[in-house]
Scaffold this motif. Structure first.
Motif, PDB file in Angstrom:
ATOM      1  N   THR A   1       0.842  -1.193   0.000  1.00  0.00           N
ATOM      2  CA  THR A   1       0.000   0.000   0.000  1.00  0.00           C
ATOM      3  C   THR A   1       0.881   1.248   0.000  1.00  0.00           C
ATOM      4  OG1 THR A   1      -0.105  -0.213   2.416  1.00  0.00           O
ATOM      5  CG2 THR A   1      -1.971  -1.072   1.190  1.00  0.00           C
ATOM      6  N   GLY A   2       0.243   2.396  -0.220  1.00  0.00           N
ATOM      7  CA  GLY A   2       0.987   3.661  -0.206  1.00  0.00           C
ATOM      8  C   GLY A   2       0.433   4.599  -1.254  1.00  0.00           C
ATOM      9  N   PRO A   3       0.807   5.874  -1.171  1.00  0.00           N
ATOM     10  CA  PRO A   3       0.253   6.877  -2.077  1.00  0.00           C
ATOM     11  C   PRO A   3       0.644   6.655  -3.540  1.00  0.00           C
ATOM     12  CG  PRO A   3       1.743   7.892  -0.460  1.00  0.00           C
ATOM     13  CD  PRO A   3       1.721   6.433  -0.178  1.00  0.00           C
ATOM     14  N   SER A   4      -0.104   7.286  -4.432  1.00  0.00           N
ATOM     15  CA  SER A   4       0.195   7.237  -5.860  1.00  0.00           C
ATOM     16  C   SER A   4       1.597   7.781  -6.122  1.00  0.00           C
ATOM     17  CB  SER A   4      -0.847   8.079  -6.604  1.00  0.00           C
ATOM     18  OG  SER A   4      -0.556   8.092  -7.964  1.00  0.00           O
ATOM     19  N   GLY A   5       2.357   7.077  -6.944  1.00  0.00           N
ATOM     20  CA  GLY A   5       3.706   7.521  -7.284  1.00  0.00           C
ATOM     21  C   GLY A   5       4.767   7.103  -6.283  1.00  0.00           C
ATOM     22  N   SER A   6       4.396   6.336  -5.270  1.00  0.00           N
ATOM     23  CA  SER A   6       5.371   5.987  -4.221  1.00  0.00           C
ATOM     24  C   SER A   6       6.255   4.800  -4.603  1.00  0.00           C
ATOM     25  CB  SER A   6       4.653   5.706  -2.890  1.00  0.00           C
ATOM     26  OG  SER A   6       3.738   4.651  -3.033  1.00  0.00           O
ATOM     27  N   GLY A   7       5.900   4.061  -5.655  1.00  0.00           N
ATOM     28  CA  GLY A   7       6.785   2.988  -6.120  1.00  0.00           C
ATOM     29  C   GLY A   7       6.210   1.587  -6.002  1.00  0.00           C
TER      30      GLY A   7
ATOM     31  N   HIS B   1       0.249 -10.221   5.347  1.00  0.00           N
ATOM     32  CA  HIS B   1       1.357  -9.275   5.569  1.00  0.00           C
ATOM     33  C   HIS B   1       1.046  -7.975   4.838  1.00  0.00           C
ATOM     34  CE1 HIS B   1       3.553 -12.931   6.704  1.00  0.00           C
ATOM     35  NE2 HIS B   1       3.018 -13.450   5.623  1.00  0.00           N
ATOM     36  N   GLN B   2       1.536  -6.865   5.382  1.00  0.00           N
ATOM     37  CA  GLN B   2       1.308  -5.585   4.696  1.00  0.00           C
ATOM     38  C   GLN B   2       2.547  -4.707   4.748  1.00  0.00           C
ATOM     39  OE1 GLN B   2      -2.110  -3.300   5.977  1.00  0.00           O
ATOM     40  NE2 GLN B   2      -1.685  -1.639   4.545  1.00  0.00           N
ATOM     41  N   LEU B   3       2.973  -4.296   3.555  1.00  0.00           N
ATOM     42  CA  LEU B   3       4.140  -3.414   3.412  1.00  0.00           C
ATOM     43  C   LEU B   3       3.632  -2.078   2.891  1.00  0.00           C
ATOM     44  CD1 LEU B   3       7.278  -3.257   3.338  1.00  0.00           C
ATOM     45  CD2 LEU B   3       7.172  -4.080   0.994  1.00  0.00           C
ATOM     46  N   ASN B   4       3.933  -1.009   3.632  1.00  0.00           N
ATOM     47  CA  ASN B   4       3.407   0.308   3.260  1.00  0.00           C
ATOM     48  C   ASN B   4       4.536   1.258   2.872  1.00  0.00           C
ATOM     49  OD1 ASN B   4       1.132   2.180   3.106  1.00  0.00           O
ATOM     50  ND2 ASN B   4       2.085   3.200   4.837  1.00  0.00           N
ATOM     51  N   PHE B   5       4.337   2.000   1.784  1.00  0.00           N
ATOM     52  CA  PHE B   5       5.310   3.018   1.369  1.00  0.00           C
ATOM     53  C   PHE B   5       4.964   4.328   2.050  1.00  0.00           C
ATOM     54  CE2 PHE B   5       6.001   0.000  -1.947  1.00  0.00           C
ATOM     55  CZ  PHE B   5       7.316   0.189  -2.318  1.00  0.00           C
ATOM     56  N   GLU B   6       5.974   4.893   2.713  1.00  0.00           N
ATOM     57  CA  GLU B   6       5.762   6.172   3.407  1.00  0.00           C
ATOM     58  C   GLU B   6       6.953   7.071   3.125  1.00  0.00           C
ATOM     59  OE1 GLU B   6       5.470   5.638   7.587  1.00  0.00           O
ATOM     60  OE2 GLU B   6       3.470   4.767   7.440  1.00  0.00           O
ATOM     61  N   GLN B   7       6.765   8.126   2.360  1.00  0.00           N
ATOM     62  CA  GLN B   7       7.813   9.119   2.081  1.00  0.00           C
ATOM     63  C   GLN B   7       9.191   8.478   1.844  1.00  0.00           C
ATOM     64  OE1 GLN B   7       7.322  11.413   5.603  1.00  0.00           O
ATOM     65  NE2 GLN B   7       5.492  12.431   4.836  1.00  0.00           N
ATOM     66  N   GLY B   8       9.228   7.590   0.861  1.00  0.00           N
ATOM     67  CA  GLY B   8      10.509   6.987   0.484  1.00  0.00           C
ATOM     68  C   GLY B   8      10.947   5.824   1.350  1.00  0.00           C
TER      69      GLY B   8
ATOM     70  N   HIS C   1      -5.152   0.241  -3.100  1.00  0.00           N
ATOM     71  CA  HIS C   1      -5.460   1.447  -2.334  1.00  0.00           C
ATOM     72  C   HIS C   1      -6.588   1.149  -1.340  1.00  0.00           C
ATOM     73  CE1 HIS C   1      -2.917   4.360  -4.371  1.00  0.00           C
ATOM     74  NE2 HIS C   1      -3.282   3.851  -5.532  1.00  0.00           N
ATOM     75  N   SER C   2      -7.112  -0.085  -1.382  1.00  0.00           N
ATOM     76  CA  SER C   2      -8.238  -0.431  -0.509  1.00  0.00           C
ATOM     77  C   SER C   2      -7.727  -1.014   0.813  1.00  0.00           C
ATOM     78  CB  SER C   2      -9.129  -1.457  -1.226  1.00  0.00           C
ATOM     79  OG  SER C   2      -9.899  -2.171  -0.283  1.00  0.00           O
ATOM     80  N   GLN C   3      -7.999  -0.326   1.896  1.00  0.00           N
ATOM     81  CA  GLN C   3      -7.575  -0.831   3.210  1.00  0.00           C
ATOM     82  C   GLN C   3      -8.299  -2.130   3.548  1.00  0.00           C
ATOM     83  OE1 GLN C   3      -5.038  -0.300   5.128  1.00  0.00           O
ATOM     84  NE2 GLN C   3      -4.368   1.322   3.738  1.00  0.00           N
ATOM     85  N   LYS C   4      -9.537  -2.243   3.043  1.00  0.00           N
ATOM     86  CA  LYS C   4     -10.324  -3.451   3.308  1.00  0.00           C
ATOM     87  C   LYS C   4      -9.639  -4.673   2.678  1.00  0.00           C
ATOM     88  CE  LYS C   4     -14.958  -5.140   2.447  1.00  0.00           C
ATOM     89  NZ  LYS C   4     -15.948  -5.009   1.389  1.00  0.00           N
ATOM     90  N   LEU C   5      -9.180  -4.491   1.425  1.00  0.00           N
ATOM     91  CA  LEU C   5      -8.500  -5.593   0.734  1.00  0.00           C
ATOM     92  C   LEU C   5      -7.146  -5.881   1.398  1.00  0.00           C
ATOM     93  CD1 LEU C   5      -8.636  -7.563  -1.632  1.00  0.00           C
ATOM     94  CD2 LEU C   5      -7.693  -5.780  -3.111  1.00  0.00           C
TER      95      LEU C   5
END
Ligand SMILES: Nc1ncnc2c1ncn2[C@@H]1O[C@H](COP(=O)(O)OP(=O)(O)OP(=O)(O)O)[C@@H](O)[C@H]1O
Ligand SMILES: [Mg+2]
Length: 232
Positions: A44-50, A210-217, A200-204
């Motif tokens: 997960t993570g914002p658009s353009g985060s990789g 496991h969940q890997l999230n992109f946060e500011q690089g 982008h769905s938190q429900k999914l």
């Protein structure tokens, strides 16, 4: 248990950056990620985060700038290319073949493997994704959500051991999205496949183990970190 049952993909200290228009884009670095069969992972993570870039690296479709992506088979490292035939990839932009009907798009991976029942199996998969009534339509004659479901059937039809799904429910209504999520997680549990999905769905994302999230690089494990275990 087959010898492939314990396969994994290991991302070791992986980083990706791009040079474009005299600008350096540093997407992420030092990612440690072990993708094991039978396990599900959400990215997960914002658009353009990789997120899509990470999926391309993990599946061996692109090379990382730093670090290594390898296939771990029974504790031995092999080139990621040794897994090519075992990977099902659902692209964010679908990448269906424009000249082929829905049925032939889905049958293609089976035909390439010499499967004599390619067309009947493909038809069943199109029925699983609710498109049994659109077999002869070409991609341009189908809605975005219908094209997405064809791409999903094409990625799953040959029972891959690793499934990469980039926003697999992004174009679907709530009911279809629920059905597709069921199908993906069922493939993971029934076939012992690894499932790596970008969403982008938190429900999914919450359904994945496991969940890997992109946060500011930075890449941050929100749930059940999966690191390299130092196979050699
Ligand atoms: N080959 C490339 N050359 C230059 N820049 C690239 C390349 N591939 C991706 N990028 C840039 O890297 C960034 C991340 O792209 P990516 O497609 O991985 O994002 P994403 O997290 O999947 O976003 P979205 O949620 O919108 O799909 C973007 O800003 C993109 O422009
Ligand atoms: Mg993307």
């Amino acid at each position: 248990m087959s010898s492939q049952r314990n396969s994994a993909i290991e991302l070791d200290n992986v980083g990706q950056s791009f040079e474009s228009h005299q600008q350096q884009i540093n997407l992420f670095k030092d990612v440690q990620f072990l993708i094991e069969q039978g396990q599900s992972y959400a990215i997960t993570g914002p658009s353009g985060s990789g997120k899509s870039s990470l999926l391309m690296l993990a599946s061996g479709l692109e090379q990382p700038t730093t670090g290594q992506v390898r296939h771990v088979n029974q504790g031995q490292y092999q080139a990621i290319s040794s897994l090519r035939a075992e990977i099902g990839f659902i692209f964010q932009q679908f990448h269906l073949l424009a000249e082929l009907s829905a049925l032939n798009n889905v049958a293609l991976p089976l035909k390439l493997r010499g499967d004599k029942h390619a067309l009947s199996t493909a038809k069943q998969w199109l029925e699983h994704v609710g498109l049994g009534h659109r077999l002869d339509h070409k991609p341009s004659q189908l809605s975005g959500g219908e094209q997405q479901r064809i791409a999903i059937a094409r990625a799953l039809v040959f029972k891959p051991k690793f499934i990469f799904a980039d926003e697999p429910t992004g174009n679907l209504d709530a009911k279809s999205a629920t059905g597709i999520a069921e199908l993906l997680f069922k493939c993971c549990s029934d076939n012992g496949a690894a499932l790596v999905l970008v969403t982008h769905s938190q429900k999914l994302a919450a359904r994945a183990q496991h969940q890997l999230n992109f946060e500011q690089g930075n890449c941050v494990w929100l749930k059940n970190e999966k690191r390299s275990e130092g196979h050699e």
